[in-house]
Design a protein around this motif. Structure first.
Motif, PDB file in Angstrom:
ATOM      1  N   GLN A  68       0.775  -1.237   0.000  1.00 44.83           N
ATOM      2  CA  GLN A  68       0.000   0.000   0.000  1.00 44.83           C
ATOM      3  C   GLN A  68       0.804   1.283   0.000  1.00 44.83           C
ATOM      4  O   GLN A  68       0.230   2.352   0.146  1.00 44.83           O
ATOM      5  CB  GLN A  68      -0.936   0.004   1.211  1.00 44.83           C
ATOM      6  CG  GLN A  68      -1.933  -1.118   1.189  1.00 44.83           C
ATOM      7  CD  GLN A  68      -2.829  -1.102   2.411  1.00 44.83           C
ATOM      8  OE1 GLN A  68      -2.758  -0.212   3.239  1.00 44.83           O
ATOM      9  NE2 GLN A  68      -3.680  -2.099   2.523  1.00 44.83           N
ATOM     10  N   HIS A  69       2.099   1.215  -0.135  1.00 42.26           N
ATOM     11  CA  HIS A  69       2.826   2.493  -0.173  1.00 42.26           C
ATOM     12  C   HIS A  69       4.081   2.419  -1.037  1.00 42.26           C
ATOM     13  O   HIS A  69       4.677   1.361  -1.218  1.00 42.26           O
ATOM     14  CB  HIS A  69       3.172   2.980   1.246  1.00 42.26           C
ATOM     15  CG  HIS A  69       4.265   2.225   1.921  1.00 42.26           C
ATOM     16  ND1 HIS A  69       4.061   1.064   2.612  1.00 42.26           N
ATOM     17  CD2 HIS A  69       5.590   2.475   2.005  1.00 42.26           C
ATOM     18  CE1 HIS A  69       5.208   0.629   3.098  1.00 42.26           C
ATOM     19  NE2 HIS A  69       6.158   1.471   2.746  1.00 42.26           N
ATOM     20  N   ALA A 156       0.735  -3.983   5.875  1.00 41.63           N
ATOM     21  CA  ALA A 156       0.534  -4.319   4.459  1.00 41.63           C
ATOM     22  C   ALA A 156       1.860  -4.612   3.749  1.00 41.63           C
ATOM     23  O   ALA A 156       2.090  -4.181   2.631  1.00 41.63           O
ATOM     24  CB  ALA A 156      -0.234  -3.205   3.746  1.00 41.63           C
TER      25      ALA A 156
END
Length: 164
Positions: A68-69, A156
């Motif tokens: 997610q990043h 995540a």
């Protein structure tokens, strides 16, 4: 008032954040000293920034993927080896390495000199991971591969086990 006029008005919100030399939250993880310059609290959690000093021969994390990043690394001094899949890249001062979500990566200082890098996390999701690892050290527990994987999974992120 028109929409155009509204957008040119001064914005209200969080104050400008200024973090001077030696300021910021310090996190020591074995042979790595990290200074959180922005933990996301001044950016609406869109961005976090950290400065890290890697001592000579610091192995770094196992190869992993963030779901997610994005993660960015700007090398300020020294040399940092980035492993992406099966490829190694030695990044020297002035080099920027950007890692998009899903890309396996790891980094290490394999040299005899310290290395300093500036890291970005967009959004700031992963900052708490470093705080969790700090807690492992503070409790006197060893940072085992499994403890690292457990901490990653809360943010995540997963190890790139297909590359072991």
């Amino acid at each position: 008032m028109t929409d155009e006029a509204k957008t040119s008005e001064p914005q209200t919100g969080p104050a400008v954040s200024v973090v001077g030399p030696g300021a910021g939250e310090t996190i020591v993880l074995g042979t790595t000293r990290m200074r959180l310059l922005e933990d996301g609290s001044h950016t609406g959690h869109r961005l976090a920034i950290a400065e890290s000093v890697l001592a000579p021969h610091t192995p770094g994390p196992p190869q992993h993927r963030h779901a997610q990043h994005d993660e960015g690394f700007y090398i300020i001094s020294g040399t940092v080896r980035f492993t992406v899949g099966h490829d190694d890249h030695d990044a020297t001062a002035g080099t920027l390495v950007m890692v998009p979500p899903g890309t396996p990566h790891a980094f290490a200082n394999v040299t005899d000199q310290p290395a300093v890098m500036l890291s970005t996390f967009t959004p700031d999701l992963y900052v708490q991971y470093f705080r969790d690892l700090k807690g492992v050290f503070a409790e006197g527990r060893p940072l085992t591969r499994q403890a690292n994987i457990d901490a990653m999974s809360r943010y995540a992120t997963e190890p790139a086990t297909d590359l072991d």
